[in-house]
Design a protein around this motif. Structure first.
Motif, PDB file in Angstrom:
ATOM      1  N   GLY A   9      47.559  47.349  38.436  1.00 38.13           N
ATOM      2  CA  GLY A   9      46.520  47.727  39.397  1.00 38.13           C
ATOM      3  C   GLY A   9      45.162  47.366  38.814  1.00 38.13           C
ATOM      4  O   GLY A   9      44.971  47.450  37.596  1.00 38.13           O
ATOM      5  N   GLY A  10      44.249  46.951  39.671  1.00 39.76           N
ATOM      6  CA  GLY A  10      42.928  46.548  39.225  1.00 39.76           C
ATOM      7  C   GLY A  10      42.804  45.054  38.978  1.00 39.76           C
ATOM      8  O   GLY A  10      41.702  44.561  38.744  1.00 39.76           O
ATOM      9  N   GLU A  11      43.927  44.338  39.032  1.00 37.51           N
ATOM     10  CA  GLU A  11      43.845  42.892  38.786  1.00 37.51           C
ATOM     11  C   GLU A  11      43.270  42.152  39.995  1.00 37.51           C
ATOM     12  O   GLU A  11      43.549  42.510  41.141  1.00 37.51           O
ATOM     13  CB  GLU A  11      45.238  42.307  38.483  1.00 37.51           C
ATOM     14  CG  GLU A  11      45.836  42.744  37.160  1.00 37.51           C
ATOM     15  CD  GLU A  11      46.635  44.047  37.247  1.00 37.51           C
ATOM     16  OE1 GLU A  11      46.649  44.671  38.332  1.00 37.51           O
ATOM     17  OE2 GLU A  11      47.223  44.421  36.223  1.00 37.51           O
ATOM     18  N   PHE A  55      38.100  44.666  44.527  1.00 36.06           N
ATOM     19  CA  PHE A  55      38.200  44.053  43.195  1.00 36.06           C
ATOM     20  C   PHE A  55      38.076  45.135  42.107  1.00 36.06           C
ATOM     21  O   PHE A  55      38.693  45.055  41.063  1.00 36.06           O
ATOM     22  CB  PHE A  55      37.098  43.013  42.961  1.00 36.06           C
ATOM     23  CG  PHE A  55      37.120  41.834  43.905  1.00 36.06           C
ATOM     24  CD1 PHE A  55      38.169  41.642  44.790  1.00 36.06           C
ATOM     25  CD2 PHE A  55      36.091  40.908  43.897  1.00 36.06           C
ATOM     26  CE1 PHE A  55      38.187  40.557  45.667  1.00 36.06           C
ATOM     27  CE2 PHE A  55      36.098  39.823  44.756  1.00 36.06           C
ATOM     28  CZ  PHE A  55      37.144  39.653  45.644  1.00 36.06           C
ATOM     29  N   LYS A  56      37.262  46.135  42.371  1.00 37.29           N
ATOM     30  CA  LYS A  56      36.992  47.177  41.367  1.00 37.29           C
ATOM     31  C   LYS A  56      38.041  48.273  41.366  1.00 37.29           C
ATOM     32  O   LYS A  56      38.137  49.052  40.431  1.00 37.29           O
ATOM     33  CB  LYS A  56      35.627  47.830  41.653  1.00 37.29           C
ATOM     34  CG  LYS A  56      34.437  47.003  41.211  1.00 37.29           C
ATOM     35  CD  LYS A  56      33.153  47.803  41.429  1.00 37.29           C
ATOM     36  CE  LYS A  56      32.189  47.038  42.328  1.00 37.29           C
ATOM     37  NZ  LYS A  56      31.244  47.860  43.056  1.00 37.29           N
ATOM     38  N   PRO A  83      35.219  38.149  39.375  1.00 36.25           N
ATOM     39  CA  PRO A  83      35.042  39.155  38.324  1.00 36.25           C
ATOM     40  C   PRO A  83      35.319  38.510  36.951  1.00 36.25           C
ATOM     41  O   PRO A  83      36.140  37.591  36.861  1.00 36.25           O
ATOM     42  CB  PRO A  83      36.117  40.200  38.635  1.00 36.25           C
ATOM     43  CG  PRO A  83      36.526  39.951  40.036  1.00 36.25           C
ATOM     44  CD  PRO A  83      36.299  38.496  40.308  1.00 36.25           C
ATOM     45  N   LYS A  84      34.625  38.993  35.926  1.00 29.89           N
ATOM     46  CA  LYS A  84      34.754  38.422  34.576  1.00 29.89           C
ATOM     47  C   LYS A  84      36.203  38.345  34.114  1.00 29.89           C
ATOM     48  O   LYS A  84      36.609  37.403  33.464  1.00 29.89           O
ATOM     49  CB  LYS A  84      33.999  39.312  33.576  1.00 29.89           C
ATOM     50  CG  LYS A  84      32.580  38.912  33.337  1.00 29.89           C
ATOM     51  CD  LYS A  84      32.046  39.433  31.992  1.00 29.89           C
ATOM     52  CE  LYS A  84      32.283  40.907  31.729  1.00 29.89           C
ATOM     53  NZ  LYS A  84      31.521  41.792  32.631  1.00 29.89           N
ATOM     54  N   ASP A  85      36.951  39.385  34.436  1.00 32.26           N
ATOM     55  CA  ASP A  85      38.297  39.503  33.870  1.00 32.26           C
ATOM     56  C   ASP A  85      39.392  39.081  34.856  1.00 32.26           C
ATOM     57  O   ASP A  85      40.544  39.481  34.713  1.00 32.26           O
ATOM     58  CB  ASP A  85      38.531  40.945  33.427  1.00 32.26           C
ATOM     59  CG  ASP A  85      38.289  41.930  34.564  1.00 32.26           C
ATOM     60  OD1 ASP A  85      37.770  41.487  35.624  1.00 32.26           O
ATOM     61  OD2 ASP A  85      38.610  43.119  34.413  1.00 32.26           O
ATOM     62  N   VAL A 112      45.574  45.601  43.937  1.00 29.05           N
ATOM     63  CA  VAL A 112      45.669  44.235  43.410  1.00 29.05           C
ATOM     64  C   VAL A 112      45.068  43.320  44.469  1.00 29.05           C
ATOM     65  O   VAL A 112      45.434  43.405  45.645  1.00 29.05           O
ATOM     66  CB  VAL A 112      47.136  43.843  43.137  1.00 29.05           C
ATOM     67  CG1 VAL A 112      47.258  42.351  42.834  1.00 29.05           C
ATOM     68  CG2 VAL A 112      47.704  44.660  41.973  1.00 29.05           C
ATOM     69  N   ALA A 113      44.122  42.489  44.062  1.00 26.72           N
ATOM     70  CA  ALA A 113      43.493  41.558  45.001  1.00 26.72           C
ATOM     71  C   ALA A 113      43.977  40.136  44.711  1.00 26.72           C
ATOM     72  O   ALA A 113      44.053  39.722  43.556  1.00 26.72           O
ATOM     73  CB  ALA A 113      41.974  41.629  44.882  1.00 26.72           C
TER      74      ALA A 113
END
Ligand code: ADP
Ligand code: MG
Length: 140
Positions: free
Chosen positions: A24-26, A98-99, A118-120, A104-105
């Motif tokens: 999650g968060g990816e 995204f945040k 996003p950076k990551d 998951v996006a």
């Protein structure tokens, strides 16, 4: 990580397996030509996450949100094909997804919106080889 696939099913299954690694968060930035397998990958990913129902290309709506009912609550599927920058996605609130650590996006045609990556984010490159052969490369 590099994976070579030889059919749509194999791309789908690879993505389904890859989904098991996600927390999650990816944000997954999918890059590759038309027909390279980005949507096939997204469908497999959705199946792996536990999305019920049919995942279709969101070209005409920019973003679709799918419920997951899992450690991950939602999958956001974006198609940036007709964009030339990320402003329109910011306007519709895509960055909230995204945040979101429970989301998951997945962004098809992500090369169109590099300005808001996003950076990551994870970069997933698709290359068309002969016939049904495809190369899928996942990079940090
Ligand atoms: P994209 O979203 O990148 O434009 P799609 O996933 O919509 O691509 O379409 C991929 C097309 O290529 C489909 O018609 C699919 O059947 C075909 N195909 C052939 N071989 C493969 C493969 N190895 N992986 C994914 N798709 C494949
Ligand atoms: Mg597509």
């Amino acid at each position: 990580m590099i994976k070579k696939t030889h059919s749509e099913k194999e791309t789908y299954d690879f993505a389904k397996g890859f989904a098991q690694k996600l927390m999650g968060g990816e944000v997954l930035c999918l890059i590759g030509d038309l027909g390279a397998g980005k949507t096939a990958f997204t469908k497999g990913l959705a199946a792996g996450l536990g999305v019920k129902g049919i995942v279709t290309s969101p070209t005409f709506v920019l973003m679709k949100i799918y419920d997951v009912h899992n450690r991950i609550k939602e999958m956001a599927h974006i198609d940036a094909y007709r964009l030339s920058g990320g402003q329109e996605l910011i306007n519709i609130g895509a960055e909230e997804y995204f945040k979101d650590k429970q989301c998951v996006a997945v962004i098809e045609w992500a090369d169109r919106i590099r300005d808001i990556w996003p950076k990551d984010c994870l970069k997933i490159y698709f290359k068309i080889l002969k016939g049904d052969d495809r190369i899928i490369e996942i990079k940090k």
